[in-house]
Enzyme design. Structure first.
Site, PDB file in Angstrom:
ATOM      1  N   LYS A  22       0.838  -1.210   0.000  1.00  0.00           N
ATOM      2  CA  LYS A  22       0.000   0.000   0.000  1.00  0.00           C
ATOM      3  C   LYS A  22       0.867   1.252   0.000  1.00  0.00           C
ATOM      4  O   LYS A  22       0.599   2.214  -0.734  1.00  0.00           O
ATOM      5  CB  LYS A  22      -0.901  -0.006   1.233  1.00  0.00           C
ATOM      6  CG  LYS A  22      -1.644   1.295   1.478  1.00  0.00           C
ATOM      7  CD  LYS A  22      -2.481   1.229   2.742  1.00  0.00           C
ATOM      8  CE  LYS A  22      -1.679   1.490   4.000  1.00  0.00           C
ATOM      9  NZ  LYS A  22      -1.496   2.922   4.302  1.00  0.00           N
ATOM     10  N   ASN A  23       1.931   1.241   0.811  1.00  0.00           N
ATOM     11  CA  ASN A  23       2.748   2.448   0.971  1.00  0.00           C
ATOM     12  C   ASN A  23       3.664   2.712  -0.219  1.00  0.00           C
ATOM     13  O   ASN A  23       4.306   3.766  -0.287  1.00  0.00           O
ATOM     14  CB  ASN A  23       3.568   2.362   2.259  1.00  0.00           C
ATOM     15  CG  ASN A  23       2.705   2.502   3.497  1.00  0.00           C
ATOM     16  OD1 ASN A  23       1.595   3.019   3.439  1.00  0.00           O
ATOM     17  ND2 ASN A  23       3.207   2.021   4.628  1.00  0.00           N
ATOM     18  N   ARG A  93      -4.014  10.375   5.439  1.00  0.00           N
ATOM     19  CA  ARG A  93      -2.950  11.367   5.371  1.00  0.00           C
ATOM     20  C   ARG A  93      -2.152  11.299   4.069  1.00  0.00           C
ATOM     21  O   ARG A  93      -1.580  12.286   3.637  1.00  0.00           O
ATOM     22  CB  ARG A  93      -2.004  11.198   6.564  1.00  0.00           C
ATOM     23  CG  ARG A  93      -2.650  11.547   7.905  1.00  0.00           C
ATOM     24  CD  ARG A  93      -1.704  11.288   9.059  1.00  0.00           C
ATOM     25  NE  ARG A  93      -2.351  11.564  10.339  1.00  0.00           N
ATOM     26  CZ  ARG A  93      -2.249  12.711  10.994  1.00  0.00           C
ATOM     27  NH1 ARG A  93      -1.522  13.684  10.492  1.00  0.00           N
ATOM     28  NH2 ARG A  93      -2.852  12.886  12.148  1.00  0.00           N
ATOM     29  N   CYS A 117      -5.048   7.994  10.363  1.00  0.00           N
ATOM     30  CA  CYS A 117      -4.901   7.411  11.693  1.00  0.00           C
ATOM     31  C   CYS A 117      -4.456   8.465  12.702  1.00  0.00           C
ATOM     32  O   CYS A 117      -3.572   9.272  12.422  1.00  0.00           O
ATOM     33  CB  CYS A 117      -3.858   6.295  11.679  1.00  0.00           C
ATOM     34  SG  CYS A 117      -4.402   4.787  10.888  1.00  0.00           S
ATOM     35  N   ARG A 122       1.860  14.271  12.430  1.00  0.00           N
ATOM     36  CA  ARG A 122       2.715  14.029  11.269  1.00  0.00           C
ATOM     37  C   ARG A 122       2.590  15.272  10.405  1.00  0.00           C
ATOM     38  O   ARG A 122       1.925  15.271   9.380  1.00  0.00           O
ATOM     39  CB  ARG A 122       2.262  12.761  10.537  1.00  0.00           C
ATOM     40  CG  ARG A 122       2.538  11.506  11.338  1.00  0.00           C
ATOM     41  CD  ARG A 122       2.261  10.250  10.565  1.00  0.00           C
ATOM     42  NE  ARG A 122       0.848   9.907  10.585  1.00  0.00           N
ATOM     43  CZ  ARG A 122       0.348   8.812  10.037  1.00  0.00           C
ATOM     44  NH1 ARG A 122       1.140   7.956   9.431  1.00  0.00           N
ATOM     45  NH2 ARG A 122      -0.942   8.564  10.077  1.00  0.00           N
ATOM     46  N   PRO A 123       3.211  16.351  10.851  1.00  0.00           N
ATOM     47  CA  PRO A 123       2.961  17.649  10.220  1.00  0.00           C
ATOM     48  C   PRO A 123       3.457  17.701   8.782  1.00  0.00           C
ATOM     49  O   PRO A 123       4.414  17.026   8.406  1.00  0.00           O
ATOM     50  CB  PRO A 123       3.752  18.617  11.107  1.00  0.00           C
ATOM     51  CG  PRO A 123       4.813  17.794  11.748  1.00  0.00           C
ATOM     52  CD  PRO A 123       4.208  16.437  11.940  1.00  0.00           C
ATOM     53  N   VAL A 124       2.760  18.531   7.994  1.00  0.00           N
ATOM     54  CA  VAL A 124       3.136  18.685   6.593  1.00  0.00           C
ATOM     55  C   VAL A 124       4.033  19.901   6.397  1.00  0.00           C
ATOM     56  O   VAL A 124       4.334  20.266   5.265  1.00  0.00           O
ATOM     57  CB  VAL A 124       1.874  18.807   5.709  1.00  0.00           C
ATOM     58  CG1 VAL A 124       1.039  17.540   5.786  1.00  0.00           C
ATOM     59  CG2 VAL A 124       1.054  20.021   6.108  1.00  0.00           C
ATOM     60  N   ASP A 125       4.488  20.488   7.515  1.00  0.00           N
ATOM     61  CA  ASP A 125       5.304  21.696   7.379  1.00  0.00           C
ATOM     62  C   ASP A 125       6.608  21.423   6.641  1.00  0.00           C
ATOM     63  O   ASP A 125       7.131  22.312   5.941  1.00  0.00           O
ATOM     64  CB  ASP A 125       5.584  22.325   8.755  1.00  0.00           C
ATOM     65  CG  ASP A 125       6.381  21.419   9.673  1.00  0.00           C
ATOM     66  OD1 ASP A 125       6.047  20.217   9.729  1.00  0.00           O
ATOM     67  OD2 ASP A 125       7.324  21.895  10.318  1.00  0.00           O
ATOM     68  N   LEU A 126       7.151  20.202   6.759  1.00  0.00           N
ATOM     69  CA  LEU A 126       8.387  19.878   6.039  1.00  0.00           C
ATOM     70  C   LEU A 126       8.154  19.906   4.533  1.00  0.00           C
ATOM     71  O   LEU A 126       9.022  20.357   3.769  1.00  0.00           O
ATOM     72  CB  LEU A 126       8.917  18.511   6.476  1.00  0.00           C
ATOM     73  CG  LEU A 126       9.343  18.386   7.943  1.00  0.00           C
ATOM     74  CD1 LEU A 126       9.723  16.943   8.263  1.00  0.00           C
ATOM     75  CD2 LEU A 126      10.514  19.316   8.252  1.00  0.00           C
ATOM     76  N   ASP A 309       5.840   0.652  11.970  1.00  0.00           N
ATOM     77  CA  ASP A 309       4.633  -0.052  11.554  1.00  0.00           C
ATOM     78  C   ASP A 309       4.596  -1.510  12.009  1.00  0.00           C
ATOM     79  O   ASP A 309       3.598  -2.194  11.795  1.00  0.00           O
ATOM     80  CB  ASP A 309       4.476   0.012  10.030  1.00  0.00           C
ATOM     81  CG  ASP A 309       3.875   1.321   9.563  1.00  0.00           C
ATOM     82  OD1 ASP A 309       3.447   2.122  10.411  1.00  0.00           O
ATOM     83  OD2 ASP A 309       3.828   1.550   8.338  1.00  0.00           O
ATOM     84  N   LEU A 331       9.315   7.405  16.865  1.00  0.00           N
ATOM     85  CA  LEU A 331       8.864   8.168  15.700  1.00  0.00           C
ATOM     86  C   LEU A 331       7.529   8.874  15.911  1.00  0.00           C
ATOM     87  O   LEU A 331       7.343   9.991  15.444  1.00  0.00           O
ATOM     88  CB  LEU A 331       8.791   7.247  14.481  1.00  0.00           C
ATOM     89  CG  LEU A 331      10.133   6.644  14.033  1.00  0.00           C
ATOM     90  CD1 LEU A 331       9.941   5.823  12.779  1.00  0.00           C
ATOM     91  CD2 LEU A 331      11.177   7.710  13.816  1.00  0.00           C
ATOM     92  N   ARG A 401      -8.179  -0.676   5.673  1.00  0.00           N
ATOM     93  CA  ARG A 401      -7.400   0.353   4.980  1.00  0.00           C
ATOM     94  C   ARG A 401      -6.091  -0.211   4.429  1.00  0.00           C
ATOM     95  O   ARG A 401      -5.578   0.301   3.425  1.00  0.00           O
ATOM     96  CB  ARG A 401      -7.070   1.507   5.929  1.00  0.00           C
ATOM     97  CG  ARG A 401      -8.245   2.392   6.291  1.00  0.00           C
ATOM     98  CD  ARG A 401      -7.792   3.580   7.136  1.00  0.00           C
ATOM     99  NE  ARG A 401      -6.632   4.218   6.534  1.00  0.00           N
ATOM    100  CZ  ARG A 401      -5.472   4.432   7.167  1.00  0.00           C
ATOM    101  NH1 ARG A 401      -5.322   4.082   8.426  1.00  0.00           N
ATOM    102  NH2 ARG A 401      -4.475   5.009   6.541  1.00  0.00           N
TER     103      ARG A 401
END
Length: 422
Positions: A22-23, A93, A117, A122-126, A309, A331, A401
């Site tokens: 999936k990933n 996400r 989840c 898990r910020p998107v600022d990066l 995971d 993490l 999922r």
């Protein structure tokens, strides 16, 4: 709503085939936005997240053509919209992966801030800072990331403060459309990132440093890519690790086919440390029962270290190992939500900050438990396989999922498991 009914303390035996990752499939689907022709993906896992992502591309105007259960073609030339709406993006996400390719190719996009989840920030600022360094103008408004690069993105040096898988993937796709060279420093090295790089290279993009923490990519200045005729998604290393844990927790001999053992080095090494013997034969792995299962220590980290995971699944396994096992989650700050549910089944687990201490061997008992995220769900399934009596696992839409036909695969190994309605 569905739930799983599992009767525990059944020995497993037999073999199963591992599905596509999936990933890896999700960024490859996003990558199709850079194509000028039809893109065909095979070995796609038949899971909800993949269907959700196809719904997102369909909303953008792409034509989605299912060829069979695991193969789909995508036609991007019909795309007529660059706004990824909240209704779809909130469901996972990984939807943020359309940000880089949409902005890189079309020069503008609006992408809702993502959901998924609830395992911590898990910020998107990066992602945003990197795209701004490449010349994008970005603002947050009404829950959306609104991005513009009217003259196109420009190659730049991107030094991630923290290793980020989706951040690396997003910038790789954006950089493929940029003008000039982009250098990504502190890049993620996961197999899923490597496959994305390899497909970019096969599509004519000059890219160096694949598999390392420094990647150089030379953009096409918004020229669409010509993809290979068929792109086969790599096997799912997390699904494989989960079923290895099913064999381990029940102390059974099972064989997994169609996986890549080199992607599982950390997991296989830990299982050997616990006391299991494994036989690797090409793309197959057999796990054999252990005479004694020893306690262990795990500290999650980025690939090639032990994957976050797989943390929940090994916590379930730790309940059946002799002595005190220690798991440190480095993490995500909120990824121990399965602990309280395992405790309901009789697990002896103590939490302190980001460290869990599991005292084994514990006798587990069937109970009604609730899944809280994708991997926590699988940990509860594993625990139920060895619990005395019957367990009911609720909210299994989390499982759907990311795991294809989980109950059918486990039933094929002899597990007493069924999907039922609440």
């Amino acid at each position: 709503m569905d739930f799983l009914r599992i009767e525990g303390q059944v020995n497993l035996q037999g073999s199963i085939q591992i599905s596509g990752a999936k990933n890896s499939a999700l960024p490859l689907i996003a990558l199709s936005l850079l194509s000028k022709e039809k893109v065909t993906l095979s070995n796609l896992p038949n899971v909800v997240d993949i269907k959700t992502f196809f719904s997102l591309l369909n909303m953008l105007g792409c034509e989605i053509i299912p060829l069979d259960k695991h193969t789909t073609s995508i036609i991007v030339k019909t795309l007529n919209n660059t706004k990824a709406n909240y209704d779809i993006v909130r469901k996972m996400r990984a939807s943020i992966l359309v940000l880089g390719p949409l902005l890189g190719r079309f020069g503008c996009c609006e992408v809702s801030l993502p959901g998924g989840c609830a395992i911590g920030a898990r910020p998107v600022d990066l992602h945003i800072k990197a795209l701004q360094k490449m010349g994008a103008e970005i603002r947050l408004q009404g829950g959306y990331i609104i991005a513009e690069a009217k003259e196109g993105l420009k190659g730049s040096v991107i030094n991630f403060d923290k290793i980020t898988v989706t951040g690396t993937e997003n910038i790789l796709m954006a950089a493929a459309m940029a003008k000039g060279k982009t250098q990504i420093i502190n890049a993620a090295k996961e197999p899923e990132v490597i496959q994305l790089c390899e497909v970019l290279k096969a599509s004519g993009v000059e890219i160096n440093g694949i598999g390392s923490d420094e990647i150089e990519i030379y953009g096409t200045n918004r020229e669409p890519l010509k993809f290979p005729t068929n792109i086969e998604v790599i096997p799912d290393r997390i699904e494989a690790g989960t079923y290895l844990c099913a064999g381990a927790i029940t102390n059974s001999q099972i064989t997994l086919h169609r996986l890549n053992p080199t992607h599982l080095t950390a997991v296989l090494s830990k299982l050997e440390e616990i006391g299991f013997t494994m036989k690797i034969d090409g793309d197959s792995v057999t796990i054999y029962p252990a005479k004694n299962r020893q306690s262990f220590e795990i500290s999650t980290t980025e690939y090639p270290g032990f994957p976050t995971d797989m943390q929940a699944q090994f916590m379930a396994l730790a309940t059946q190992c002799e002595g005190s096992s220690i798991i440190q989650e480095r993490l995500f700050e909120n990824r121990f939500m399965h602990v309280s549910e395992l405790q309901r089944m009789g697990a002896n687990i103590k939490l302190k900050g980001n460290t869990a201490t599991i005292q084994g061997k514990s006798e587990l008992f069937g109970a009604d438990v609730m899944a809280t995220d994708l991997r926590a769900s699988s940990a509860l399934v594993l625990a139920a396989l060895v619990a005395k009596g019957e367990s009911h696992i609720h909210r299994i839409y989390h499982l759907d999922r990311g795991y294809e036909d989980l109950e059918a695969k486990l039933a094929g190994l002899g597990a007493k498991i069924s999907r039922e309605k609440e």
